[in-house]
Design a protein around this motif. Sequence first.
Motif, PDB file in Angstrom:
ATOM      1  N   VAL A 152      32.169 -32.185 -56.761  1.00 56.75           N
ATOM      2  CA  VAL A 152      31.772 -30.917 -56.328  1.00 56.75           C
ATOM      3  C   VAL A 152      32.258 -29.766 -57.075  1.00 56.75           C
ATOM      4  CG1 VAL A 152      32.424 -29.521 -54.328  1.00 56.75           C
ATOM      5  CG2 VAL A 152      31.841 -31.751 -53.638  1.00 56.75           C
ATOM      6  N   LEU A 153      33.238 -29.806 -57.734  1.00 60.24           N
ATOM      7  CA  LEU A 153      33.898 -28.657 -58.499  1.00 60.24           C
ATOM      8  C   LEU A 153      33.191 -28.667 -59.681  1.00 60.24           C
ATOM      9  CD1 LEU A 153      37.798 -29.023 -58.205  1.00 60.24           C
ATOM     10  CD2 LEU A 153      36.510 -27.213 -57.176  1.00 60.24           C
ATOM     11  N   LEU A 154      32.703 -29.850 -60.123  1.00 64.77           N
ATOM     12  CA  LEU A 154      31.794 -29.658 -61.714  1.00 64.77           C
ATOM     13  C   LEU A 154      30.630 -29.384 -61.112  1.00 64.77           C
ATOM     14  CD1 LEU A 154      33.226 -32.865 -63.313  1.00 64.77           C
ATOM     15  CD2 LEU A 154      33.586 -30.461 -63.966  1.00 64.77           C
ATOM     16  N   ALA A 155      29.827 -29.893 -60.213  1.00 60.58           N
ATOM     17  CA  ALA A 155      28.489 -29.469 -59.731  1.00 60.58           C
ATOM     18  C   ALA A 155      28.175 -28.228 -59.399  1.00 60.58           C
ATOM     19  CB  ALA A 155      27.762 -30.492 -59.131  1.00 60.58           C
ATOM     20  N   TYR A 156      28.997 -27.699 -58.308  1.00 56.82           N
ATOM     21  CA  TYR A 156      28.932 -26.569 -57.760  1.00 56.82           C
ATOM     22  C   TYR A 156      29.609 -25.159 -58.254  1.00 56.82           C
ATOM     23  CZ  TYR A 156      26.000 -28.971 -54.538  1.00 56.82           C
ATOM     24  OH  TYR A 156      24.866 -30.198 -54.202  1.00 56.82           O
ATOM     25  N   TYR A 157      30.790 -25.573 -58.776  1.00 52.12           N
ATOM     26  CA  TYR A 157      31.532 -24.367 -59.552  1.00 52.12           C
ATOM     27  C   TYR A 157      31.263 -24.147 -60.672  1.00 52.12           C
ATOM     28  CZ  TYR A 157      33.777 -23.760 -54.798  1.00 52.12           C
ATOM     29  OH  TYR A 157      33.895 -23.508 -53.502  1.00 52.12           O
ATOM     30  N   ARG A 158      31.241 -25.327 -61.564  1.00 52.65           N
ATOM     31  CA  ARG A 158      30.978 -25.018 -62.872  1.00 52.65           C
ATOM     32  C   ARG A 158      29.358 -25.092 -63.514  1.00 52.65           C
ATOM     33  NH1 ARG A 158      34.939 -28.673 -66.442  1.00 52.65           N
ATOM     34  NH2 ARG A 158      33.319 -27.931 -67.985  1.00 52.65           N
ATOM     35  N   GLY A 159      28.768 -25.468 -62.347  1.00 52.03           N
ATOM     36  CA  GLY A 159      27.383 -25.366 -62.640  1.00 52.03           C
ATOM     37  C   GLY A 159      26.784 -26.686 -63.382  1.00 52.03           C
ATOM     38  N   GLN A 163      23.787 -35.649 -64.098  1.00 49.66           N
ATOM     39  CA  GLN A 163      24.050 -36.094 -65.214  1.00 49.66           C
ATOM     40  C   GLN A 163      25.335 -35.798 -66.025  1.00 49.66           C
ATOM     41  OE1 GLN A 163      22.487 -39.242 -66.284  1.00 49.66           O
ATOM     42  NE2 GLN A 163      24.423 -39.402 -67.357  1.00 49.66           N
ATOM     43  N   GLU A 164      25.537 -34.645 -66.172  1.00 51.53           N
ATOM     44  CA  GLU A 164      26.637 -34.007 -67.031  1.00 51.53           C
ATOM     45  C   GLU A 164      27.985 -34.185 -66.275  1.00 51.53           C
ATOM     46  OE1 GLU A 164      24.846 -29.942 -69.150  1.00 51.53           O
ATOM     47  OE2 GLU A 164      25.304 -29.684 -66.947  1.00 51.53           O
ATOM     48  N   THR A 165      27.805 -34.183 -64.888  1.00 46.42           N
ATOM     49  CA  THR A 165      29.163 -34.568 -63.978  1.00 46.42           C
ATOM     50  C   THR A 165      29.443 -36.055 -64.109  1.00 46.42           C
ATOM     51  OG1 THR A 165      28.380 -32.804 -62.411  1.00 46.42           O
ATOM     52  CG2 THR A 165      29.885 -34.474 -61.737  1.00 46.42           C
ATOM     53  N   ALA A 166      28.201 -36.916 -64.003  1.00 43.85           N
ATOM     54  CA  ALA A 166      28.677 -38.320 -64.317  1.00 43.85           C
ATOM     55  C   ALA A 166      29.424 -38.460 -65.673  1.00 43.85           C
ATOM     56  CB  ALA A 166      27.474 -39.147 -64.267  1.00 43.85           C
ATOM     57  N   ASP A 167      28.794 -37.734 -66.518  1.00 37.85           N
ATOM     58  CA  ASP A 167      29.266 -38.087 -68.156  1.00 37.85           C
ATOM     59  C   ASP A 167      30.788 -37.519 -68.293  1.00 37.85           C
ATOM     60  OD1 ASP A 167      26.857 -38.902 -68.648  1.00 37.85           O
ATOM     61  OD2 ASP A 167      26.014 -37.219 -69.879  1.00 37.85           O
ATOM     62  N   THR A 178      26.074 -40.034 -54.858  1.00 31.34           N
ATOM     63  CA  THR A 178      26.731 -40.509 -53.411  1.00 31.34           C
ATOM     64  C   THR A 178      27.900 -39.774 -53.032  1.00 31.34           C
ATOM     65  OG1 THR A 178      25.739 -42.606 -53.795  1.00 31.34           O
ATOM     66  CG2 THR A 178      27.366 -42.459 -52.124  1.00 31.34           C
ATOM     67  N   ARG A 179      28.867 -39.739 -54.040  1.00 27.70           N
ATOM     68  CA  ARG A 179      30.196 -39.138 -53.867  1.00 27.70           C
ATOM     69  C   ARG A 179      29.855 -37.390 -53.491  1.00 27.70           C
ATOM     70  NH1 ARG A 179      30.939 -43.374 -53.058  1.00 27.70           N
ATOM     71  NH2 ARG A 179      32.350 -44.901 -54.169  1.00 27.70           N
ATOM     72  N   LEU A 180      28.927 -36.999 -54.270  1.00 31.85           N
ATOM     73  CA  LEU A 180      28.506 -35.398 -53.939  1.00 31.85           C
ATOM     74  C   LEU A 180      28.098 -35.130 -52.511  1.00 31.85           C
ATOM     75  CD1 LEU A 180      26.891 -34.106 -57.272  1.00 31.85           C
ATOM     76  CD2 LEU A 180      28.773 -32.792 -55.925  1.00 31.85           C
ATOM     77  N   ARG A 181      27.176 -36.420 -52.434  1.00 37.42           N
ATOM     78  CA  ARG A 181      26.675 -35.953 -50.769  1.00 37.42           C
ATOM     79  C   ARG A 181      27.619 -36.154 -49.743  1.00 37.42           C
ATOM     80  NH1 ARG A 181      23.761 -40.780 -49.996  1.00 37.42           N
ATOM     81  NH2 ARG A 181      25.616 -41.338 -48.642  1.00 37.42           N
ATOM     82  N   ARG A 186      31.553 -33.985 -45.978  1.00 34.68           N
ATOM     83  CA  ARG A 186      32.878 -33.545 -45.095  1.00 34.68           C
ATOM     84  C   ARG A 186      33.137 -32.284 -45.553  1.00 34.68           C
ATOM     85  NH1 ARG A 186      37.136 -37.858 -47.662  1.00 34.68           N
ATOM     86  NH2 ARG A 186      38.428 -36.688 -46.097  1.00 34.68           N
ATOM     87  N   LEU A 187      32.606 -31.208 -46.346  1.00 32.14           N
ATOM     88  CA  LEU A 187      33.048 -30.091 -46.541  1.00 32.14           C
ATOM     89  C   LEU A 187      32.457 -29.173 -45.488  1.00 32.14           C
ATOM     90  CD1 LEU A 187      32.608 -29.052 -50.305  1.00 32.14           C
ATOM     91  CD2 LEU A 187      34.813 -28.927 -49.058  1.00 32.14           C
ATOM     92  N   ARG A 188      31.085 -29.579 -45.370  1.00 29.84           N
ATOM     93  CA  ARG A 188      30.400 -28.845 -44.129  1.00 29.84           C
ATOM     94  C   ARG A 188      30.931 -29.095 -42.689  1.00 29.84           C
ATOM     95  NH1 ARG A 188      25.440 -31.768 -42.644  1.00 29.84           N
ATOM     96  NH2 ARG A 188      26.665 -33.123 -41.668  1.00 29.84           N
ATOM     97  N   ASP A 189      31.368 -30.282 -42.377  1.00 27.15           N
ATOM     98  CA  ASP A 189      32.258 -30.684 -41.104  1.00 27.15           C
ATOM     99  C   ASP A 189      33.423 -29.918 -41.162  1.00 27.15           C
ATOM    100  OD1 ASP A 189      30.120 -32.169 -40.610  1.00 27.15           O
ATOM    101  OD2 ASP A 189      31.034 -34.150 -41.129  1.00 27.15           O
ATOM    102  N   CYS A 190      34.362 -29.797 -42.331  1.00 25.48           N
ATOM    103  CA  CYS A 190      35.645 -29.229 -42.307  1.00 25.48           C
ATOM    104  C   CYS A 190      35.327 -27.643 -42.060  1.00 25.48           C
ATOM    105  CB  CYS A 190      36.354 -29.496 -43.498  1.00 25.48           C
ATOM    106  SG  CYS A 190      37.852 -28.788 -43.726  1.00 25.48           S
TER     107      CYS A 190
END
Length: 195
Positions: A152-159, A163-167, A178-181, A186-190
Motif C-alpha cells: 500500500v505504501l509503495l503503490a499509493y504513497y510513492r506512486g 510491477q514496480e511494487t512487486a520488483d 492480492t495483498r494490495l486488494r 482492511r484499511l477501508r473497514d478500519c
Amino acid sequence: MHAAAPGDQTVGPGPGALETLLDRVSRGDQRAFETVYTAVAGPVLGLVRRLVRDPAQSEEVAQEVLIEVWRCAARFDPDKGSAMSWIMTLAHRRAVDRVRSAQASTDREQRVAARDHTPAFDEVSEQVERRLEREQVRRCLSSLTELQRESVLLAYYRGCTYQETADLLGAALGTVKTRLRDGLIRLRDCLGVTS
C-alpha cells in the motif's frame, strides 16, 4: 488675475490691508479678491498640505477654502482677530474635515469588507480534522500485515506501479495485487469508509 509688470515688486498687503481687502471682497470686489488670493494662497496650501498630505487633495481643499473666503468674506469680524488668522482657521477646519472624512470612508470600507468576508472553512478545525485522519490512517496501516502495508505504501504513497511494487518487494505480481486488494479492504473497514 493680472500679471505683474516687469520691475513691479509684488508684495503682500501691509498690516490691516488684508482686513480692508476682505471688506471689499464681501461687497463683490473681484480685484480685491485677486489680491487676497495672491497673498494667502501659498500659506493656505502649505497648512492644508501639512494636514492632508496628498498633493492633489491638498490643492482641492485649498481651492475650496479660497472659494469660501470669496463667498463668506462678510462673516469676517476684525474684532475677533486678524484676516489671516480667520482664513487660516477656515483652512485648518476644512483640512481636518477632509482628513476625518477620508478616515471615516476607509473605516466604513474596512467594516464592510470584514462583515462580507466569511472564511471558506474554519482553519483550526480543518487542521485538527486532518491530524486526526492522519493518525487514524497510521493506526490502520499498522494493523496490516508487513507485505500488505509495504504494498500500500509503495503503490499509493510513492506512486509505484504494481510491477514496480512487486520488483521492490521481491514478490510475484499476482501476490502483490492480492495483498494490495486485501490491504485496501482492511484499511477501508478500519477507517469506516462506506462505498
